[in-house]
Design a protein around this motif. Structure first.
Motif, PDB file in Angstrom:
ATOM      1  N   UNK A  86       0.824  -1.205   0.000  1.00  0.00           N
ATOM      2  CA  UNK A  86       0.000   0.000   0.000  1.00  0.00           C
ATOM      3  C   UNK A  86       0.862   1.261   0.000  1.00  0.00           C
ATOM      4  N   UNK A  87       1.966   1.227   0.752  1.00  0.00           N
ATOM      5  CA  UNK A  87       2.878   2.368   0.751  1.00  0.00           C
ATOM      6  C   UNK A  87       3.466   2.587  -0.642  1.00  0.00           C
ATOM      7  N   UNK A  88       3.796   1.499  -1.339  1.00  0.00           N
ATOM      8  CA  UNK A  88       4.326   1.621  -2.696  1.00  0.00           C
ATOM      9  C   UNK A  88       3.273   2.206  -3.630  1.00  0.00           C
ATOM     10  N   UNK A  89       2.035   1.778  -3.461  1.00  0.00           N
ATOM     11  CA  UNK A  89       0.973   2.327  -4.311  1.00  0.00           C
ATOM     12  C   UNK A  89       0.828   3.830  -4.096  1.00  0.00           C
ATOM     13  N   UNK A  90       0.897   4.263  -2.843  1.00  0.00           N
ATOM     14  CA  UNK A  90       0.830   5.698  -2.564  1.00  0.00           C
ATOM     15  C   UNK A  90       1.979   6.434  -3.233  1.00  0.00           C
ATOM     16  N   UNK A  91       3.179   5.842  -3.175  1.00  0.00           N
ATOM     17  CA  UNK A  91       4.330   6.475  -3.819  1.00  0.00           C
ATOM     18  C   UNK A  91       4.169   6.577  -5.320  1.00  0.00           C
ATOM     19  N   UNK A  92       3.608   5.539  -5.937  1.00  0.00           N
ATOM     20  CA  UNK A  92       3.392   5.576  -7.388  1.00  0.00           C
ATOM     21  C   UNK A  92       2.379   6.654  -7.749  1.00  0.00           C
ATOM     22  N   UNK A  93       1.299   6.762  -7.000  1.00  0.00           N
ATOM     23  CA  UNK A  93       0.295   7.795  -7.276  1.00  0.00           C
ATOM     24  C   UNK A  93       0.879   9.191  -7.070  1.00  0.00           C
ATOM     25  N   UNK A  94       1.757   9.326  -6.101  1.00  0.00           N
ATOM     26  CA  UNK A  94       2.405  10.620  -5.868  1.00  0.00           C
ATOM     27  C   UNK A  94       3.317  10.991  -7.026  1.00  0.00           C
TER      28      UNK A  94
END
Length: 490
Positions: free
Chosen positions: A134-142
């Motif tokens: 989930x943290x990686x997904x947030x980073x990708x969206x950022x």
């Protein structure tokens, strides 16, 4: 505003609950404090997604979403744990809001906020699956969709006390810390993870007293900038003399003098060389004289700003200026070439209680090369132990330290302030505040807060991006920054 460790925060919460405070009500008040900061920062509604773990930090995120939705935001939840594993308060808040986990990001215009509710203050070490995903997904969206990551209390993966970050830790653009700032937020290493730091204070969780460093939140200094009396006049506001600018660097002089004007000074006089054709604002009195060092110090003033864009001086001029530095009659804000002169002449022993110096890291390294590699808070404290002046050490977390180790950290500003001229504006604002009669430590702290907040407003209210923010934009939004301090709106 002082700080607490993770254990101290748990003790504060336990004390509040034992005195009759309802945990659910406290969560709702915390959520309103967080949501208020977001609504101020993003005036137009957009989309918000809570990325949830299963603890009460996730409940805070859900409660924030509920408030944002009432203000026109489109919201959704993302969770990697089944609802049955969530904390009781988190389940209650989700049911009250009528929200269930979804796979889709809401569509539509406006900013996209990702609320980091993965972990709370008790977590340590590397993030692990499924939270790591989930943290990686947030980073990708950022990175790829321009999303803003908002950490609740502190970014997941950041050690609450040490400020170190484990593998896979969340990088936030905004962090809203709840109740009291956490100790780890001080660390130099934490700055890139935290982003811009905000506070959601709670009267049920009072900060400890007598602890340094302190964060420069308006709530912690309620009496610093009182309303002006209705009979106030320009003499009461203070007179500032500005000695700045060379023939080829007139912009720095104009910016610093305008900073003093916008910073509240009643009268600003700018001293230039006769051949300097700079055209400051008409409200700024400009004197072009050959002996401008002597004229600037002979001028009646309540504070003087010395150095922005001053350029090279002749040996007699250098000696004259250093001699004037030693006169304690008036507070002196020393910036840029005034600091370079002190370093070049090995004259830091002149620094005293009437001096406020405003170096960036490179200038600080020239003033104190043996301290430059130390953590910023330690370096600032050691410098003012050695030289009893007030130090404003610029950077991603501007540090202010007064004589006696009065350490403060400024939370405002953003990476868009990494442009020429911002320091010139800051020096002028600090000069105006010093001329108003407050202490140099307060003037430095408040000047840094106001300039950082003005730059934030240039983005949130002025239509600028961080990449396009200029010193002129900061000047243009200083009035709003003053209002925000008065109203405690950040």
């Amino acid at each position: 505003m002082a700080w607490v460790t993770a254990n101290e925060m748990r003790t504060l919460e336990a004390s509040a609950f034992s005195s009759g405070v309802d945990p659910g009500e406290l969560m709702d008040r915390a959520a309103w404090g967080i949501a208020r900061r977001l609504l101020d920062y993003f005036p137009a509604p957009g989309r918000a997604v809570a990325f949830m773990g299963k603890g009460n930090n996730a409940g805070d995120a859900v409660a924030v979403l509920e408030i944002l939705r009432r203000h026109g935001w489109r919201v959704s939840l993302r969770s990697c744990h089944p609802m049955i594993e969530w904390s009781v308060l988190t389940r209650q808040r989700a049911r009250r809001a009528g929200l269930n986990p979804e796979a889709e990001i809401p569509s539509g215009p406006g900013p996209l906020l990702l609320l980091d509710g993965l972990l709370g203050i008790g977590a340590k070490g590397d993030l692990r699956e499924p939270l790591l995903g989930m943290a990686r997904e947030m980073g990708e969206l950022r990175r790829h969709r321009g999303a803003w990551v908002v950490a609740i209390d502190l970014p997941s993966g950041l050690h609450t006390d040490e400020g170190t970050s484990g593998q896979g830790g969340v990088t936030a653009d905004l962090t809203v810390t709840v109740g009291v700032p956490k100790k780890g937020l001080h660390a130099d290493a934490a700055a890139d993870r935290i982003g811009q730091l905000f506070l959601a204070p709670l009267e049920e969780l009072p900060p400890p007293a007598g602890r340094a460093p302190r964060w420069a939140f308006p709530e912690a200094f309620p009496d610093l900038l009182p309303p002006r009396a209705h009979s106030f006049h320009k003499g009461d506001a203070g007179r500032v003399a500005v000695l700045a600018g060379s023939t080829n660097m007139s912009g720095a002089a104009v910016l610093s003098a305008t900073g003093a004007l916008r910073g509240g000074a009643g009268l600003v006089t700018l001293f230039l060389d006769p051949d300097n054709r700079a055209a400051p604002r008409p409200e700024i009195m400009t004197r072009r004289v050959g002996s401008r060092i002597e004229a600037a110090f002979d001028e009646r003033a309540d504070a003087r700003v010395i150095g922005p864009g001053l350029g090279g001086l002749t040996p007699p001029q250098r000696k004259s200026l250093l001699d004037r530095f030693a006169d304690p009659a008036t507070p002196l804000v020393l910036d840029a070439d005034a600091l370079n002169l002190l370093a070049a002449e090995s004259a830091t022993a002149l620094l005293a209680g009437h001096h406020l110096i405003t170096p960036h890291p490179g200038e600080f390294a020239r003033l104190a090369p043996d301290l430059a590699k130390l953590p910023r808070l330690e370096a600032a404290r050691r410098f003012t132990d050695r030289h009893p002046c007030t130090l404003l050490l610029k950077g991603a977390r501007t540090v202010v330290c007064g004589p006696g180790g009065d350490l403060r950290i400024n939370p405002t500003g953003h990476a868009g302030m990494a442009t020429g001229g911002q320091g010139d504006v800051l020096a002028g604002v600090c000069g105006a505040l010093a001329a108003s009669g407050i202490s140099l430590t307060d003037a430095a702290m408040l000047g840094a807060w106001l300039c950082g907040r003005a730059a934030e407003r240039a983005v949130t209210h002025g239509g600028q991006s961080q990449e396009s923010c200029t010193a002129g934009d900061t000047l243009a939004h200083l009035g709003g920054a003053f209002r925000d301090w008065h109203e405690r709106r950040r």
